[in-house]
Design an enzyme around this catalytic site. Structure first.
Site, mmCIF file in Angstrom:
data_model
loop_
_atom_site.group_PDB
_atom_site.id
_atom_site.type_symbol
_atom_site.label_atom_id
_atom_site.label_comp_id
_atom_site.label_asym_id
_atom_site.label_seq_id
_atom_site.Cartn_x
_atom_site.Cartn_y
_atom_site.Cartn_z
ATOM 1 N N TYR A 55 54.271 63.010 11.664
ATOM 2 C CA TYR A 55 52.865 63.008 11.849
ATOM 3 C C TYR A 55 51.023 63.523 11.683
ATOM 4 O O TYR A 55 50.487 63.313 11.801
ATOM 5 C CB TYR A 55 53.258 63.134 13.626
ATOM 6 C CG TYR A 55 52.117 62.386 14.462
ATOM 7 C CD1 TYR A 55 51.798 60.794 14.706
ATOM 8 C CD2 TYR A 55 51.544 63.062 15.271
ATOM 9 C CE1 TYR A 55 51.174 60.372 15.876
ATOM 10 C CE2 TYR A 55 50.078 62.414 16.519
ATOM 11 C CZ TYR A 55 50.109 61.061 16.452
ATOM 12 O OH TYR A 55 48.341 60.010 17.019
ATOM 13 N N LYS A 85 44.890 65.315 17.307
ATOM 14 C CA LYS A 85 45.423 64.869 18.671
ATOM 15 C C LYS A 85 45.493 66.242 19.438
ATOM 16 O O LYS A 85 44.673 65.704 20.331
ATOM 17 C CB LYS A 85 46.701 64.400 18.969
ATOM 18 C CG LYS A 85 46.908 62.724 18.377
ATOM 19 C CD LYS A 85 45.839 61.808 18.732
ATOM 20 C CE LYS A 85 46.340 60.005 18.402
ATOM 21 N NZ LYS A 85 44.202 59.044 19.037
HETATM 22 P P1 NAD Z 1 46.074 49.601 17.015
HETATM 23 O O1 NAD Z 1 46.638 49.815 15.863
HETATM 24 O O2 NAD Z 1 46.386 49.317 18.019
HETATM 25 O O3 NAD Z 1 45.132 50.688 17.389
HETATM 26 C C1 NAD Z 1 44.215 51.620 16.401
HETATM 27 C C2 NAD Z 1 42.998 50.711 16.386
HETATM 28 O O4 NAD Z 1 42.656 51.849 15.546
HETATM 29 C C3 NAD Z 1 43.274 49.729 15.743
HETATM 30 O O5 NAD Z 1 42.115 48.411 16.651
HETATM 31 C C4 NAD Z 1 41.836 49.679 14.717
HETATM 32 O O6 NAD Z 1 40.942 48.789 13.919
HETATM 33 C C5 NAD Z 1 40.881 51.479 15.161
HETATM 34 N N1 NAD Z 1 40.343 51.723 13.936
HETATM 35 C C6 NAD Z 1 41.123 52.522 13.052
HETATM 36 N N2 NAD Z 1 40.384 52.988 12.429
HETATM 37 C C7 NAD Z 1 39.048 52.229 12.674
HETATM 38 C C8 NAD Z 1 37.516 52.533 12.441
HETATM 39 N N3 NAD Z 1 37.385 53.608 11.247
HETATM 40 N N4 NAD Z 1 36.552 52.325 13.047
HETATM 41 C C9 NAD Z 1 36.998 50.962 13.712
HETATM 42 N N5 NAD Z 1 38.334 51.140 14.473
HETATM 43 C C10 NAD Z 1 39.107 51.204 13.911
HETATM 44 O O7 NAD Z 1 47.150 50.348 17.862
HETATM 45 P P2 NAD Z 1 47.515 51.409 18.788
HETATM 46 O O8 NAD Z 1 49.030 52.181 19.282
HETATM 47 O O9 NAD Z 1 47.236 50.642 20.252
HETATM 48 O O10 NAD Z 1 46.861 52.848 18.876
HETATM 49 C C11 NAD Z 1 45.730 52.692 19.563
HETATM 50 C C12 NAD Z 1 45.466 54.601 20.064
HETATM 51 O O11 NAD Z 1 47.035 54.835 20.634
HETATM 52 C C13 NAD Z 1 45.897 55.434 18.726
HETATM 53 O O12 NAD Z 1 44.165 56.744 19.049
HETATM 54 C C14 NAD Z 1 47.141 55.914 18.861
HETATM 55 O O13 NAD Z 1 46.808 57.439 18.234
HETATM 56 C C15 NAD Z 1 47.212 55.928 20.203
HETATM 57 N N6 NAD Z 1 48.622 56.121 20.355
HETATM 58 C C16 NAD Z 1 49.679 54.939 20.549
HETATM 59 C C17 NAD Z 1 50.920 55.366 19.982
HETATM 60 C C18 NAD Z 1 52.108 54.415 19.660
HETATM 61 O O14 NAD Z 1 52.741 54.301 19.502
HETATM 62 N N7 NAD Z 1 51.204 53.160 19.749
HETATM 63 C C19 NAD Z 1 51.359 56.205 20.604
HETATM 64 C C20 NAD Z 1 50.079 57.619 21.891
HETATM 65 C C21 NAD Z 1 48.792 57.733 20.908
HETATM 66 O O1 0WE Z 2 48.544 57.490 16.587
HETATM 67 C C1 0WE Z 2 49.688 57.047 16.084
HETATM 68 C C2 0WE Z 2 49.287 56.351 14.571
HETATM 69 C C3 0WE Z 2 48.068 56.523 14.306
HETATM 70 C C4 0WE Z 2 48.117 56.351 12.815
HETATM 71 C C5 0WE Z 2 48.531 55.263 12.065
HETATM 72 C C6 0WE Z 2 48.788 54.999 10.786
HETATM 73 C C7 0WE Z 2 49.879 53.536 9.845
HETATM 74 C C8 0WE Z 2 48.833 52.895 8.667
HETATM 75 C C9 0WE Z 2 47.565 56.801 12.286
HETATM 76 N N1 0WE Z 2 47.134 56.233 10.461
HETATM 77 C C10 0WE Z 2 47.778 54.624 10.424
HETATM 78 N N2 0WE Z 2 46.946 54.435 9.382
HETATM 79 C C11 0WE Z 2 47.929 53.942 8.357
HETATM 80 O O2 0WE Z 2 47.446 53.044 7.301
HETATM 81 N N3 0WE Z 2 50.749 56.905 17.563
HETATM 82 C C12 0WE Z 2 51.145 57.448 18.420
HETATM 83 C C13 0WE Z 2 51.575 55.891 16.332
HETATM 84 C C14 0WE Z 2 53.271 56.613 15.610
HETATM 85 O O3 0WE Z 2 52.839 57.282 14.249
HETATM 86 C C15 0WE Z 2 53.689 58.344 13.897
HETATM 87 C C16 0WE Z 2 54.339 57.988 15.198
HETATM 88 C C17 0WE Z 2 53.920 57.672 15.888
HETATM 89 C C18 0WE Z 2 54.843 57.706 17.504
HETATM 90 C C19 0WE Z 2 53.862 58.377 12.797
HETATM 91 C C20 0WE Z 2 55.054 59.463 12.701
HETATM 92 C C21 0WE Z 2 56.224 59.473 13.669
HETATM 93 C C22 0WE Z 2 55.786 58.962 14.528
#
Ligand code: NAD
Ligand code: 0WE
Length: 259
Positions: A159, A166
């Site tokens: 991560y 974060k």
């Molecule tokens: P997602 O890919 O659906 O959403 C991520 C969004 O970030 C996308 O809509 C993308 O367009 C947007 N984004 C990235 N760069 C951008 C930029 N420069 N300008 C505007 N938008 C931009 O994935 P998600 O999992 O729904 O992520 C949403 C939030 O939830 C993130 O902050 C992620 O860290 C957080 N989160 C995700 C998880 C998980 O496991 N999926 C867990 C905890 C927190």
């Molecule tokens: O916040 C996230 C993912 C955020 C994310 C994911 C990507 C993938 C593609 C940010 N930047 C990028 N850039 C890319 O090019 N999560 C909470 C999901 C997540 O990501 C991990 C996790 C978990 C959970 C990465 C490593 C280990 C666990």
């Protein structure tokens, strides 16, 4: 009498990419509650996927916004001001780090990679909140919600720089809550357990991580995007009235575990 808790409320949502997005689960809950929703997208590829979803909820505003650009954020809020003149709910569900920084060791992170991750994933909440403030003041208050992950607090392998981003995001939530509290604007984060979204799909070994998380958390089951939507609705609704500056976990209890 209506039972719709968000009737008449206006919400602006950043981070809807597709039907798996946490932003989508949140949007659906707010919409079910009667809120009117505006959405943004960072580029045409994402627009193509999210526009039909946004339109299906009757969104009157679907705006381009790369959150790395101040001018994009400014024009987004100018459009919201023009359309609504007010805002009740701001959802920040955006994160990005360069792919290579999630593969290599954290110690290898470049100055630019560190800057990009913190800029998009943490700093962007500040100008959004700053521009939301006058629109929410017109309503006598409002609510700002962002999404975090436990990698902010403890080391989650790979991560990396996202964990540092974060941590900055969760600290920013506290300082923003302090700044905006007197205006009755609440600022909180939801720290969600792993969910297979677009942002997670790119992570190598994510499937194994989900399987492991399921065995290790107290409830022995992973969360869904809908669980995040439910907590978001609680925080943005009357239940959240006196909650601000907090990071609330929806992770089946994973964060309490020592070993
Ligand atoms: P997602 O890919 O659906 O959403 C991520 C969004 O970030 C996308 O809509 C993308 O367009 C947007 N984004 C990235 N760069 C951008 C930029 N420069 N300008 C505007 N938008 C931009 O994935 P998600 O999992 O729904 O992520 C949403 C939030 O939830 C993130 O902050 C992620 O860290 C957080 N989160 C995700 C998880 C998980 O496991 N999926 C867990 C905890 C927190
Ligand atoms: O916040 C996230 C993912 C955020 C994310 C994911 C990507 C993938 C593609 C940010 N930047 C990028 N850039 C890319 O090019 N999560 C909470 C999901 C997540 O990501 C991990 C996790 C978990 C959970 C990465 C490593 C280990 C666990």
């Amino acid at each position: 009498m209506s039972t719709k808790i968000f009737e008449g409320k206006k919400a602006l949502i950043f981070g809807l990419a597709n039907e798996r997005s946490l932003a989508w689960a949140i949007a659906q809950r707010l919409s079910e509650g009667g809120a009117e929703l505006a959405f943004t997208y960072p580029n045409e590829a994402i627009e193509k996927r999210m526009r039909p979803l946004a339109e299906s909820l009757g969104a009157p505003l679907i705006l381009p916004c790369d959150v790395a650009r101040d001018s994009d954020i400014e024009s987004t809020f100018a459009a919201v001001k023009e359309k609504w003149g007010v805002l009740d709910i701001l959802i920040h569900a955006v994160a990005f780090a360069n792919r290579e920084d999630l593969d290599k060791r954290f110690v290898e992170t470049s100055r630019e990679g560190f800057r990009v991750a913190l800029d998009i994933s943490a700093y962007s909440l500040l100008p959004m909140t700053r521009l939301a403030e006058p629109l929410m003041e017109g309503r006598g208050g409002g609510t700002v919600l962002t999404l975090s992950y436990y990698g902010a607090v403890k080391v989650i392998p790979n991560y990396n720089v996202m964990g540092v981003a974060k941590a900055a995001l969760e600290a920013s939530v506290r300082y923003l809550a302090h700044d905006l509290g007197p205006k009755k604007i609440r600022v909180n984060a939801i720290s969600a357990g792993p969910v297979k979204t677009l942002a997670a799909a790119g992570i190598k070994g994510f499937r194994d991580m989900l399987a492991m998380a399921e065995q290790k958390n107290p409830l022995k089951e992973n969360i869904s995007a809908e669980d995040v939507g439910d907590l978001a609705a609680f925080l943005c609704g009357p239940g959240g009235k006196h909650i601000t500056g907090s990071t609330l976990y929806v992770d089946s209890g994973a964060h309490i575990m020592g070993a």
